[in-house]
Scaffold this motif. Structure first.
Motif, mmCIF file in Angstrom:
data_model
loop_
_atom_site.group_PDB
_atom_site.id
_atom_site.type_symbol
_atom_site.label_atom_id
_atom_site.label_comp_id
_atom_site.label_asym_id
_atom_site.label_seq_id
_atom_site.Cartn_x
_atom_site.Cartn_y
_atom_site.Cartn_z
ATOM 1 N N VAL A 89 0.869 -1.173 0.000
ATOM 2 C CA VAL A 89 0.000 0.000 0.000
ATOM 3 C C VAL A 89 0.905 1.222 0.000
ATOM 4 O O VAL A 89 1.587 1.509 0.996
ATOM 5 C CB VAL A 89 -0.927 0.007 1.236
ATOM 6 N N LEU A 90 0.948 1.916 -1.120
ATOM 7 C CA LEU A 90 1.838 3.062 -1.275
ATOM 8 C C LEU A 90 1.036 4.341 -1.066
ATOM 9 O O LEU A 90 0.179 4.702 -1.880
ATOM 10 C CB LEU A 90 2.478 3.049 -2.668
ATOM 11 N N LEU A 91 1.299 5.016 0.035
ATOM 12 C CA LEU A 91 0.586 6.242 0.364
ATOM 13 C C LEU A 91 1.211 7.445 -0.335
ATOM 14 O O LEU A 91 2.326 7.373 -0.865
ATOM 15 C CB LEU A 91 0.566 6.448 1.876
ATOM 16 N N HIS A 92 0.504 8.558 -0.290
ATOM 17 C CA HIS A 92 0.961 9.780 -0.948
ATOM 18 C C HIS A 92 2.328 10.207 -0.419
ATOM 19 O O HIS A 92 2.546 10.279 0.788
ATOM 20 C CB HIS A 92 -0.061 10.892 -0.691
ATOM 21 N N ARG A 93 3.262 10.435 -1.338
ATOM 22 C CA ARG A 93 4.631 10.857 -1.018
ATOM 23 C C ARG A 93 5.337 9.822 -0.142
ATOM 24 O O ARG A 93 6.033 10.163 0.815
ATOM 25 C CB ARG A 93 4.643 12.239 -0.358
ATOM 26 N N ALA B 280 -7.470 4.091 2.056
ATOM 27 C CA ALA B 280 -6.359 3.232 2.470
ATOM 28 C C ALA B 280 -6.553 2.742 3.896
ATOM 29 O O ALA B 280 -6.318 1.564 4.206
ATOM 30 C CB ALA B 280 -5.037 3.982 2.339
ATOM 31 N N LEU B 281 -6.983 3.631 4.793
ATOM 32 C CA LEU B 281 -7.186 3.230 6.187
ATOM 33 C C LEU B 281 -8.290 2.176 6.298
ATOM 34 O O LEU B 281 -8.174 1.230 7.077
ATOM 35 C CB LEU B 281 -7.530 4.451 7.040
ATOM 36 N N ALA B 282 -9.345 2.339 5.505
ATOM 37 C CA ALA B 282 -10.417 1.351 5.517
ATOM 38 C C ALA B 282 -9.912 -0.002 5.023
ATOM 39 O O ALA B 282 -10.299 -1.062 5.549
ATOM 40 C CB ALA B 282 -11.583 1.833 4.662
ATOM 41 N N TYR B 283 -9.031 0.026 4.033
ATOM 42 C CA TYR B 283 -8.473 -1.220 3.508
ATOM 43 C C TYR B 283 -7.600 -1.913 4.549
ATOM 44 O O TYR B 283 -7.637 -3.143 4.688
ATOM 45 C CB TYR B 283 -7.662 -0.934 2.252
ATOM 46 N N GLY C 173 3.975 -1.999 9.022
ATOM 47 C CA GLY C 173 4.132 -0.546 8.921
ATOM 48 C C GLY C 173 5.590 -0.240 8.674
ATOM 49 O O GLY C 173 6.418 -0.366 9.581
ATOM 50 N N LEU C 174 5.920 0.130 7.451
ATOM 51 C CA LEU C 174 7.305 0.389 7.057
ATOM 52 C C LEU C 174 7.555 1.884 7.041
ATOM 53 O O LEU C 174 6.810 2.643 6.408
ATOM 54 C CB LEU C 174 7.568 -0.225 5.681
ATOM 55 N N CYS C 175 8.609 2.304 7.732
ATOM 56 C CA CYS C 175 8.934 3.730 7.865
ATOM 57 C C CYS C 175 7.718 4.434 8.487
ATOM 58 O O CYS C 175 7.206 3.985 9.511
ATOM 59 C CB CYS C 175 9.325 4.320 6.511
ATOM 60 N N THR C 176 7.221 5.502 7.894
ATOM 61 C CA THR C 176 6.080 6.206 8.473
ATOM 62 C C THR C 176 4.766 5.520 8.171
ATOM 63 O O THR C 176 3.703 6.050 8.513
ATOM 64 C CB THR C 176 6.039 7.665 7.975
ATOM 65 N N GLY C 177 4.805 4.343 7.563
ATOM 66 C CA GLY C 177 3.593 3.563 7.402
ATOM 67 C C GLY C 177 2.946 3.221 8.725
ATOM 68 O O GLY C 177 1.729 2.998 8.797
ATOM 69 N N VAL C 178 3.737 3.186 9.795
ATOM 70 C CA VAL C 178 3.177 2.897 11.113
ATOM 71 C C VAL C 178 2.180 3.975 11.532
ATOM 72 O O VAL C 178 1.215 3.696 12.257
ATOM 73 C CB VAL C 178 4.303 2.754 12.167
ATOM 74 N N PHE C 179 2.360 5.210 11.060
ATOM 75 C CA PHE C 179 1.412 6.274 11.383
ATOM 76 C C PHE C 179 0.035 5.946 10.797
ATOM 77 O O PHE C 179 -0.992 6.234 11.421
ATOM 78 C CB PHE C 179 1.908 7.614 10.847
ATOM 79 N N GLY D 88 -6.517 2.864 13.695
ATOM 80 C CA GLY D 88 -6.951 2.298 14.964
ATOM 81 C C GLY D 88 -6.494 0.873 15.187
ATOM 82 O O GLY D 88 -7.124 0.116 15.936
ATOM 83 N N LEU D 89 -5.358 0.513 14.574
ATOM 84 C CA LEU D 89 -4.905 -0.876 14.600
ATOM 85 C C LEU D 89 -3.689 -1.116 15.490
ATOM 86 O O LEU D 89 -3.124 -2.208 15.484
ATOM 87 C CB LEU D 89 -4.577 -1.326 13.165
ATOM 88 N N MET D 90 -3.282 -0.097 16.266
ATOM 89 C CA MET D 90 -2.077 -0.246 17.083
ATOM 90 C C MET D 90 -2.334 -0.008 18.568
ATOM 91 O O MET D 90 -1.412 0.286 19.316
ATOM 92 C CB MET D 90 -0.983 0.704 16.585
ATOM 93 N N LYS D 91 -3.575 -0.153 19.000
ATOM 94 C CA LYS D 91 -3.891 0.050 20.405
ATOM 95 C C LYS D 91 -3.174 -0.995 21.254
ATOM 96 O O LYS D 91 -3.209 -2.191 20.945
ATOM 97 C CB LYS D 91 -5.403 -0.046 20.627
ATOM 98 N N ASP D 92 -2.523 -0.530 22.322
ATOM 99 C CA ASP D 92 -1.787 -1.397 23.254
ATOM 100 C C ASP D 92 -0.658 -2.152 22.557
ATOM 101 O O ASP D 92 -0.257 -3.248 22.992
ATOM 102 C CB ASP D 92 -2.724 -2.388 23.941
ATOM 103 N N ARG D 93 -0.136 -1.594 21.478
ATOM 104 C CA ARG D 93 0.977 -2.202 20.751
ATOM 105 C C ARG D 93 2.206 -1.308 20.846
ATOM 106 O O ARG D 93 2.103 -0.086 20.892
ATOM 107 C CB ARG D 93 0.626 -2.365 19.277
#
Length: 364
Positions: free
Chosen positions: A34-38, A118-121, A134-140, A146-151
């Motif tokens: 999943v390639l996000l903007h920039r 993308a977030l919905a996907y 989550g690679l580089c800033t993909g973790v953001f 909402g997929l990193m609670k308590d992680r």
């Protein structure tokens, strides 16, 4: 020319040789990107090229053992932060087609649009129990979904402050290359993208294929996830070759106090000449410079890791905590505990390790 070809997934393959190899090896690895903007180009390239080299014999780039698909919300080309574009891209595929879905973020500008599609996907993939990376800033993006609670979230030291400011409920980890939490894997980015890809290749295809990729990429071996991130202690250009070599050695031994006799011997000079050259070039003797460098490292650990002050002092080569605290206060005007408290307060500023002035010595 051995280009990375457009996306082809295992579920739709008709290539007979690919099927035969998969049957013979009994293993394959399929990754959706999943390639996000920039998005950041280097970690993406390091990751996908490790897959490419493990996918086929030699350097032929056929998607045999490994398969990869580039995806964007629109299906249009993905433009990276440096302006280079990746094409062709598809719209989002069924997450179940992939062993992993890797999301790669870009420049952290809060004015940038949020890619809600993308977030919905990503949420759809998590519901389908497909491991997310989550690679580089993909973790953001994983956090925003909402997929990193308590992680725990592995993040580059460079983006640590951004994460703390934007997501105070998240636990950032900036003292290692990547964290594997099973269905969530987070990576600091940069060259660590190759280390993580090799880790996954080894898991699915075996160590030989991972090493084949790394060796072609001119890497000796994969670093483990717990390998420390390189710390920001590099100085500007130093013309004097002897001083430059001495600094390099000191940076490689931040966890110990090297005697000046040993340092002089390692760079092929006398202690007296070493001290003279340091004072001429940097305005400070090598012993004090070395201690200041270790204090700078301690400051970085204090800001960007959860290690105790005792652990930090030991890791920086100080004999005991009072010894470390005394020199730290002399250098920065406050104790380590006071510095950590200030940095953790809302709106609190962190001392930038790149532009540090230690005990009156100007940063180079």
């Amino acid at each position: 020319m051995n280009d990375i070809k457009g996306p082809t997934h295992a579920a739709g393959r008709t290539n007979k040789s690919a099927a035969l190899i998969d049957m013979a090896s009994g293993a394959s690895l399929s990754v959706g990107f999943v390639l996000l903007h920039r998005f950041t180009l280097f970690p993406f390239a390091a990751f996908v090229d490790c897959l490419r080299l493990a996918a086929d014999e030699g350097d032929r780039s056929r998607q045999l053992r490994c398969h990869w698909t580039f995806m964007t919300s629109t299906g249009h080309e993905a433009v990276s932060s440096c302006g280079a574009a990746v094409s062709p891209c598809l719209t989002y595929r069924d997450p179940g087609e992939f062993d992993y879905i890797v999301v790669i973020g870009g420049v952290q500008d809060q004015q940038d649009r949020v890619d809600t599609t993308a977030l919905a996907y990503l949420r759809q993939a998590a519901a389908a129990q497909v491991p997310l990376v989550g690679l580089c800033t993909g973790v953001f993006a994983l956090i925003q979904a909402g997929l990193m609670k308590d992680r725990r979230c592995c993040v580059s030291w460079y983006h640590h402050h951004d994460m703390v400011q934007r997501f105070p409920a998240i636990e950032p980890v900036a003292d290692r290359l990547f964290i594997d939490d099973g269905d969530r894997i987070t990576c600091a980015g940069g060259a660590a993208g190759a280390d993580l890809a090799a880790y996954l290749v080894e898991r699915h295809l075996g160590k030989a294929w991972a090493m084949k990729s790394l060796h072609i990429m001119q890497l000796d071996e994969a670093r483990t996830g717990v390998h420390a991130q390189p710390q920001p202690v590099v100085f500007g250009k130093v013309e004097d070759r002897l001083v430059r070599r001495s600094i390099a050695l000191l940076e490689q031994h931040l966890g110990e106090a090297i005697s000046m006799e040993v340092l002089a011997e390692r760079v092929g000079t006398s202690r007296r000449n070493l001290e003279r050259r340091f004072r001429e070039v940097l305005g400070v003797g090598p012993q004090k410079f070395a201690r200041d460098l270790r204090l700078r490292y301690g400051l970085w650990l204090l800001h960007y890791t959860g290690k105790s002050i005792t652990e930090i002092g030991e890791r920086c080569g100080f004999a005991d905590t009072p010894h470390f605290s005394r020199h730290f206060r002399s250098a920065f005007g406050m104790t380590p505990s006071q510095m950590r408290k200030r940095a953790s307060e809302p709106g609190g500023d962190k001392v930038d390790p790149f532009f540090l002035h230690v005990e009156g010595r100007p940063a180079l």
